[in-house]
Enzyme design. Structure first.
Site, short mmCIF file in Angstrom:
data_model
loop_
_atom_site.label_atom_id
_atom_site.label_comp_id
_atom_site.label_asym_id
_atom_site.label_seq_id
_atom_site.Cartn_x
_atom_site.Cartn_y
_atom_site.Cartn_z
N GLY A 1 71.98 -7.62 -46.73
CA GLY A 1 73.33 -7.13 -46.51
C GLY A 1 73.62 -6.93 -45.05
N SER A 2 74.50 -6.00 -44.75
CA SER A 2 74.97 -5.79 -43.39
C SER A 2 73.97 -4.97 -42.58
CB SER A 2 76.30 -5.04 -43.41
OG SER A 2 76.12 -3.72 -43.89
N GLY B 1 71.68 -1.92 -43.74
CA GLY B 1 70.23 -1.97 -43.56
C GLY B 1 69.69 -0.73 -42.87
N GLU C 1 66.93 -8.03 -44.80
CA GLU C 1 67.52 -9.30 -44.36
C GLU C 1 68.98 -9.01 -44.02
OE1 GLU C 1 66.01 -11.95 -43.72
OE2 GLU C 1 64.10 -11.79 -44.79
N CYS D 1 74.38 -15.84 -43.81
CA CYS D 1 73.74 -15.17 -42.67
C CYS D 1 73.21 -16.20 -41.69
CB CYS D 1 72.64 -14.23 -43.14
SG CYS D 1 71.41 -15.01 -44.19
#
Length: 526
Positions: A260-261, A265, A282, A316
């Site tokens: 995610g963002s 994170g 990630e 991403c």
């Protein structure tokens, strides 16, 4: 993230019309109904408020999912934890057989699952098919891994002793996934976790819950058929601030894998670390391609174009920056602009379209705000960046923006098809520009100069987890560990030795001397 664009390229110039997938056909093929329970651990449950899923393709409702409440979450995690106590005793090659059958089940349902990915997320059907194929491929990888969970043996300084290293199942793995790869990221974690002897508790993005229900139903089918507890693959659907944080704070979840963002994170990392749990993060990407004057411009054009507009820039590993040698800048940008102007945009179920919608109206607003920031900071829009009047209201034209590396917006990850164009004079300058962002996931250089390629992949080169030569920022394969550095989080999933994150390491000293000897020459008399 991981899409095999080189396979797709030849098809783009010879496309046939296809019939759009109907919602009813996609849901029926995967056993979904108008209202679906969002929790599973051997049985299906909900208890929370239903949420309606609206397709970004045309703005029409698909179906609804009943979120889990706290009581349902507790019951699901308890069952998933119980299932681990049995699953960890199953020999790893036997666990691999289950994953093999899961891969076959996914293959049998590939078309229907790809249809649902397209409808729910807006990804073009070609990309959706590639994402499901990736699930099948990681199952194949994990099956082989189930016979290769190697430990080491080491010589001991003590006579008639041996030291060995073993890897044991870890526990419940909480998998929190993002909307842009609604099924692939679950499969990366699940296939590896299962062969390692772990059970999985999946919390998908609230934007894409239907694909999660569908995948869990397929896993349930396989586990029941093979005589195992289906709670091995459990599911909880709900808001991240509620259900996600229950996962992050519960000590029964041994590992949290979060995609995610960057702000998300940081939040996950703090909560999991406070209880000394493990996490794989990630997070953000800000992929750059260096286009050298010594490279092949046709290769560069393809790599940059697909990396930037694939999944409408919502990966991403999307290419967000292109750093072009000054001597070829004008020629390359003119060719890229021409290609951008001819990009087929529309209903992603139609194979004539190369770019579908953004995931929702909020994503469109974010893109438009980034374009305004470019202008305010002294950059200029070369082309694109317009809203399109198409059903659903989530379609845009891909944007080329000429910027300076020092502009703040260049250091941000805008999850949309906005590509920043920059110039450089020397390869050292290009690498410095590429690395001068907080993110460190994916990077690439297009060059036929061996020295440039070697410098780029050396310790003085790219600081990213992925560094490609003569290919784009996307297209990573499952055999290599996937992940990045800096604000990307440092996690690794999928191939190589990423499996070690899903197991606990144990070092054992084996004494067959008949006596007791201490290390470091220590002698104790009794």
């Amino acid at each position: 993230m991981i899409l095999r664009w080189l396979r797709i390229w030849p098809m783009l110039w010879d496309m046939e019309d296809t019939m759009p997938t109907t919602v009813e056909r996609a849901l029926e093929a995967l056993g979904l109904t108008d209202l679906n329970p969002g929790g599973f651990a051997g049985s299906w449950m909900g208890g929370g408020r239903p949420q309606q899923v609206v397709s970004p393709v045309d703005g029409q409702p698909l179906a609804s999912v009943e979120n889990v409440d706290r009581d349902a979450f507790e019951a699901i995690l308890a069952r998933c934890s119980e299932a681990f106590l049995v699953w960890r005793r199953v020999p790893a090659p036997k666990r691999g057989e289950v994953v093999k059958e899961l891969g076959l089940e996914l293959a049998r349902n590939k078309e229907a699952l790809a249809d649902l990915v397209t409808l729910e997320m807006g990804k073009t059907r070609r990309e959706a098919l590639g994402e499901v194929q990736e699930m099948i491929d990681i199952c194949d990888f994990a099956v082989g891994l189930s016979r290769q969970l190697y430990g080491l043996t080491m010589p001991s300084e003590r006579g008639r002793h041996r030291i060995q290293e073993q890897w044991h199942p870890l526990g419940v793995v909480g998998v929190i996934t993002a909307f842009n790869f609604p099924v692939a990221v679950w499969s990366w974690n699940t296939a590896i976790a299962l062969v390692c002897g772990d059970t999985v508790l999946w919390k998908p993005s609230s934007r894409t819950p239907l694909t999660a229900v569908a995948c869990t139903r397929l896993a349930e089918r396989v586990l029941r058929r093979m005589g195992y507890d289906p709670a091995v693959c459990s599911l909880v659907i709900g808001r991240g601030s509620e259900i996600g944080d229950l996962i992050n704070t519960d000590p029964r979840v041994a590992l949290v894998s979060y995609t995610g963002s960057v702000p998300g994170g940081r939040h996950v990392g703090r909560l999991v670390q406070e209880r000394f749990g493990r996490h794989i993060l990630e997070l953000g990407g800000n992929g750059a391609v260096i286009v050298s004057e010594k490279g092949d411009l046709d290769t560069a054009l393809r790599a940059v174009y697909f990396g930037a507009i694939g999944t409408a820039g919502q990966r991403c590993t999307s290419t967000r920056r292109v750093i072009i040698h000054a001597s070829i800048y004008d020629t390359f940008v003119a060719r890229l602009q021409d290609l951008y102007g001819r990009t087929p945009i529309g209903d992603p179920r139609d194979d004539k379209q190369l770019m579908g919608p953004l995931v929702d109206a909020g994503a469109v607003d974010t893109m438009m705000a980034a374009i305004e920031a470019v202008k305010a900071q002294g950059g200029s829009i070369r082309c694109g960046g317009e809203r399109l009047d198409l059903p659903g209201g989530c379609y845009v034209t891909p944007c080329l923006a000429e910027v300076r590396p020092s502009m703040p917006i260049v250091r941000e990850e805008t999850f949309a098809p906005v590509l920043y164009l920059m110039r450089y004079e020397t390869i050292e300058e290009a690498i410095r520009i590429q690395n001068d962002v907080p993110q460190g996931l994916s990077s690439a250089i297009i060059t036929n100069d061996l020295r440039e390629a070697e410098l780029f992949t050396s310790p003085e080169g790219s600081d990213c987890g992925l560094a490609n030569v003569n290919t784009g920022t996307s297209g990573a394969e499952i055999g290599g560990a996937f992940g990045g550095e800096k604000e990307t989080g440092g996690g690794r999933e999928s191939g190589s030795d990423a499996w070690k994150a899903y197991m606990r390491r144990q070092t054992s000293a084996i004494n067959y001397s008949g006596g007791v000897e201490l290390a470091q020459g220590i002698v104790l008399e009794i």
